[in-house]
Motif scaffolding. Structure first.
Motif, mmCIF file in Angstrom:
data_model
loop_
_atom_site.group_PDB
_atom_site.id
_atom_site.type_symbol
_atom_site.label_atom_id
_atom_site.label_comp_id
_atom_site.label_asym_id
_atom_site.label_seq_id
_atom_site.Cartn_x
_atom_site.Cartn_y
_atom_site.Cartn_z
ATOM 1 N N PHE A 1 7.167 5.652 13.250
ATOM 2 C CA PHE A 1 5.884 5.214 13.021
ATOM 3 C C PHE A 1 5.841 3.673 12.512
ATOM 4 O O PHE A 1 6.770 3.252 11.943
ATOM 5 N N GLY A 2 4.764 2.857 13.162
ATOM 6 C CA GLY A 2 4.607 1.544 12.792
ATOM 7 C C GLY A 2 3.222 1.200 12.003
ATOM 8 O O GLY A 2 2.586 2.339 11.685
ATOM 9 N N PRO A 3 2.940 -0.143 11.788
ATOM 10 C CA PRO A 3 1.782 -0.542 11.058
ATOM 11 C C PRO A 3 0.594 -0.036 11.887
ATOM 12 O O PRO A 3 -0.369 0.437 10.864
ATOM 13 N N PRO A 4 0.456 0.325 13.120
ATOM 14 C CA PRO A 4 -0.869 0.797 13.480
ATOM 15 C C PRO A 4 -1.075 2.207 13.046
ATOM 16 O O PRO A 4 -2.143 2.533 12.692
ATOM 17 N N LEU A 5 -0.245 3.045 12.990
ATOM 18 C CA LEU A 5 -0.306 4.364 12.547
ATOM 19 C C LEU A 5 -0.572 4.663 11.429
ATOM 20 O O LEU A 5 -1.466 5.125 10.770
ATOM 21 N N CYS A 6 0.006 3.564 10.356
ATOM 22 C CA CYS A 6 -0.356 3.488 8.962
ATOM 23 C C CYS A 6 -1.814 3.187 8.773
ATOM 24 O O CYS A 6 -2.421 3.876 8.025
ATOM 25 N N ALA A 7 -2.231 2.187 9.611
ATOM 26 C CA ALA A 7 -3.465 1.831 9.514
ATOM 27 C C ALA A 7 -4.648 2.891 9.729
ATOM 28 O O ALA A 7 -5.604 3.055 9.420
ATOM 29 N N ALA A 8 -4.462 3.680 10.701
ATOM 30 C CA ALA A 8 -5.258 4.720 11.281
ATOM 31 C C ALA A 8 -5.258 5.739 10.356
ATOM 32 O O ALA A 8 -6.253 6.515 10.103
ATOM 33 N N ILE A 9 -4.080 6.225 9.621
ATOM 34 C CA ILE A 9 -4.198 7.303 8.524
ATOM 35 C C ILE A 9 -4.697 6.736 7.244
ATOM 36 O O ILE A 9 -5.166 7.772 6.490
ATOM 37 N N ARG A 10 -4.926 5.563 6.904
ATOM 38 C CA ARG A 10 -4.996 5.250 5.734
ATOM 39 C C ARG A 10 -6.394 5.515 5.189
ATOM 40 O O ARG A 10 -6.579 6.024 4.128
ATOM 41 N N PRO A 11 -7.656 5.478 6.224
ATOM 42 C CA PRO A 11 -8.655 6.004 5.621
ATOM 43 C C PRO A 11 -8.687 7.527 5.268
ATOM 44 O O PRO A 11 -9.748 8.100 4.387
ATOM 45 N N HIS A 12 -7.632 8.290 5.612
ATOM 46 C CA HIS A 12 -7.568 9.625 5.257
ATOM 47 C C HIS A 12 -7.064 10.098 4.127
ATOM 48 O O HIS A 12 -7.053 11.195 3.541
ATOM 49 N N ILE A 13 -6.308 9.063 3.553
ATOM 50 C CA ILE A 13 -5.387 9.227 2.262
ATOM 51 C C ILE A 13 -6.178 8.837 1.098
ATOM 52 O O ILE A 13 -6.683 7.820 0.962
ATOM 53 N N LYS A 14 -6.542 9.530 0.208
ATOM 54 C CA LYS A 14 -7.277 9.638 -0.966
ATOM 55 C C LYS A 14 -6.346 9.407 -2.183
ATOM 56 O O LYS A 14 -6.792 8.897 -3.346
ATOM 57 N N THR A 15 -5.186 9.921 -2.088
ATOM 58 C CA THR A 15 -4.295 9.597 -3.327
ATOM 59 C C THR A 15 -3.578 8.193 -3.190
ATOM 60 O O THR A 15 -3.947 7.115 -3.085
ATOM 61 N N VAL A 16 -2.044 8.185 -2.882
ATOM 62 C CA VAL A 16 -1.229 7.007 -2.815
ATOM 63 C C VAL A 16 -0.537 7.134 -1.422
ATOM 64 O O VAL A 16 -0.047 8.301 -1.073
ATOM 65 N N MET A 17 -0.551 6.041 -0.707
ATOM 66 C CA MET A 17 0.174 5.972 0.320
ATOM 67 C C MET A 17 1.622 5.193 0.123
ATOM 68 O O MET A 17 1.667 4.012 -0.160
ATOM 69 N N ASP A 18 2.616 6.157 0.193
ATOM 70 C CA ASP A 18 4.059 5.799 -0.105
ATOM 71 C C ASP A 18 4.857 5.563 1.020
ATOM 72 O O ASP A 18 5.166 6.402 1.786
ATOM 73 N N VAL A 19 4.913 4.316 1.433
ATOM 74 C CA VAL A 19 5.729 3.909 2.906
ATOM 75 C C VAL A 19 7.012 3.536 2.486
ATOM 76 O O VAL A 19 7.424 2.696 1.936
ATOM 77 N N HIS A 20 8.036 4.336 3.353
ATOM 78 C CA HIS A 20 9.353 4.389 3.151
ATOM 79 C C HIS A 20 9.975 3.522 4.240
ATOM 80 O O HIS A 20 10.151 4.235 5.576
ATOM 81 N N LEU A 21 10.282 2.357 4.154
ATOM 82 C CA LEU A 21 10.924 1.605 5.406
ATOM 83 C C LEU A 21 12.244 1.655 5.541
ATOM 84 O O LEU A 21 13.070 1.149 4.986
ATOM 85 N N MET A 22 12.801 2.594 6.782
ATOM 86 C CA MET A 22 14.205 2.898 7.063
ATOM 87 C C MET A 22 14.358 2.183 8.074
ATOM 88 O O MET A 22 14.451 2.337 9.221
ATOM 89 N N ILE A 23 14.148 0.533 7.988
ATOM 90 C CA ILE A 23 14.423 -0.461 9.072
ATOM 91 C C ILE A 23 15.027 -1.703 8.654
ATOM 92 O O ILE A 23 15.152 -2.128 7.516
ATOM 93 N N ALA A 24 15.574 -2.337 9.662
ATOM 94 C CA ALA A 24 16.155 -3.413 9.321
ATOM 95 C C ALA A 24 16.370 -4.446 10.565
ATOM 96 O O ALA A 24 16.394 -3.918 11.637
ATOM 97 N N PRO A 25 15.811 -5.820 10.627
ATOM 98 C CA PRO A 25 15.391 -6.388 9.225
ATOM 99 C C PRO A 25 14.186 -5.787 8.552
ATOM 100 O O PRO A 25 13.238 -5.303 9.666
ATOM 101 N N VAL A 26 13.875 -5.992 7.580
ATOM 102 C CA VAL A 26 12.635 -5.301 6.879
ATOM 103 C C VAL A 26 11.655 -6.501 6.439
ATOM 104 O O VAL A 26 10.433 -6.403 6.821
ATOM 105 N N ASP A 27 12.235 -7.640 6.424
ATOM 106 C CA ASP A 27 11.067 -8.870 5.835
ATOM 107 C C ASP A 27 10.112 -8.989 6.792
ATOM 108 O O ASP A 27 9.023 -9.373 6.415
ATOM 109 N N PRO A 28 10.553 -9.052 7.785
ATOM 110 C CA PRO A 28 9.174 -9.637 8.992
ATOM 111 C C PRO A 28 8.191 -8.627 9.097
ATOM 112 O O PRO A 28 7.154 -8.871 9.549
ATOM 113 N N TYR A 29 8.384 -7.397 8.550
ATOM 114 C CA TYR A 29 7.117 -6.230 8.721
ATOM 115 C C TYR A 29 6.597 -6.040 7.594
ATOM 116 O O TYR A 29 5.581 -5.256 7.390
#
Length: 228
Positions: free
Chosen positions: A51-79
């Motif tokens: 998944f990328g940021p657009p998917l996270c933005a799309a599901i964010r309104p459905h999450i009422k608890t905590v959105m815990d995003v685990h970035l298994m990516i490299a490089p990570v800083d640009p994102y």
């Protein structure tokens, strides 16, 4: 997010129905999930692509608890900013993803998120003392990152015990990601973990039309910890 050490179950949407993320999240939260865990993989740092940021933005309104995003990516800083803008409450980057992890943690906090640091099974704790004041969560991988449904690596129990001693009274969560079941959950909470990521162990047997198994699965994990 207020800090507490109560046991939190964080279902990974990697095991949810990809065509029904919004309803899956609503269902699993209604059935007792504490956080929602989003596994971001790049096909480079880990051998899978999710998944990328657009998917996270799309599901964010459905999450009422905590959105815990685990970035298994490299490089990570640009994102980092893009995932923060997409609504992540916690952004976790891997110690192994780049040479400047302190800068990465600074960037996550500067973007307004809680900063998590993930450790692969083969990574030790030697670097942690220099980073603890920058961290809100340590994610200990109990499988090799990249795929769901893998077998739990028992050597990580001792790592979590040592990590718990190292953290002391700092407000830092210890999260376990990989192979969590009613059999392994008590081992990790006894060692000092307070956040348990579970994918197939939560979503197995259920669906958005029949979410009751999600609740039964979450309760089975909780009950195993209490019983132990």
């Amino acid at each position: 997010m207020t800090f507490d050490r109560s046991i939190k179950i964080a279902p990974s949407i990697l095991s949810a129905d990809f065509a029904n993320f919004g309803k899956e999240i609503q269902s699993v939260e209604a059935q007792g999930a504490d956080w929602i865990h989003v596994d971001v993989m790049d096909g480079h740092f880990v051998p899978n692509l999710t998944f990328g940021p657009p998917l996270c933005a799309a599901i964010r309104p459905h999450i009422k608890t905590v959105m815990d995003v685990h970035l298994m990516i490299a490089p990570v800083d640009p994102y980092i900013q893009a995932f923060a803008d997409a609504g992540a409450d916690i952004l976790t980057a891997h110690l192994e993803s780049g040479p400047h992890v302190h800068r990465t943690l600074q960037a996550i906090r500067a973007a307004g998120c809680k900063a998590g640091l993930a450790l692969n099974p083969g990574t030790g704790l030697e670097d942690l003392p220099y980073l603890l004041d920058m961290i809100d969560l340590v994610c200990v991988m109990t499988v090799n990152p990249g795929f769901g449904g893998q077998k739990f690596i028992h050597s990580q129990i001792d790592k979590v015990k040592r990590l718990r001693e190292m953290i002391g009274d700092r407000p830092i969560h210890i999260e376990i990601d990989g192979g969590i079941t009613p059999e392994t959950a008590p081992l990790m909470t006894a060692a000092g973990a307070d956040v348990l990521v579970a994918g197939s162990a939560v979503f197995k047997g259920g669906s958005v039309e029949n979410p009751a198994p999600y609740g039964a699965n979450i309760r089975a994990i909780r009950s195993s910890i209490v019983a132990a």
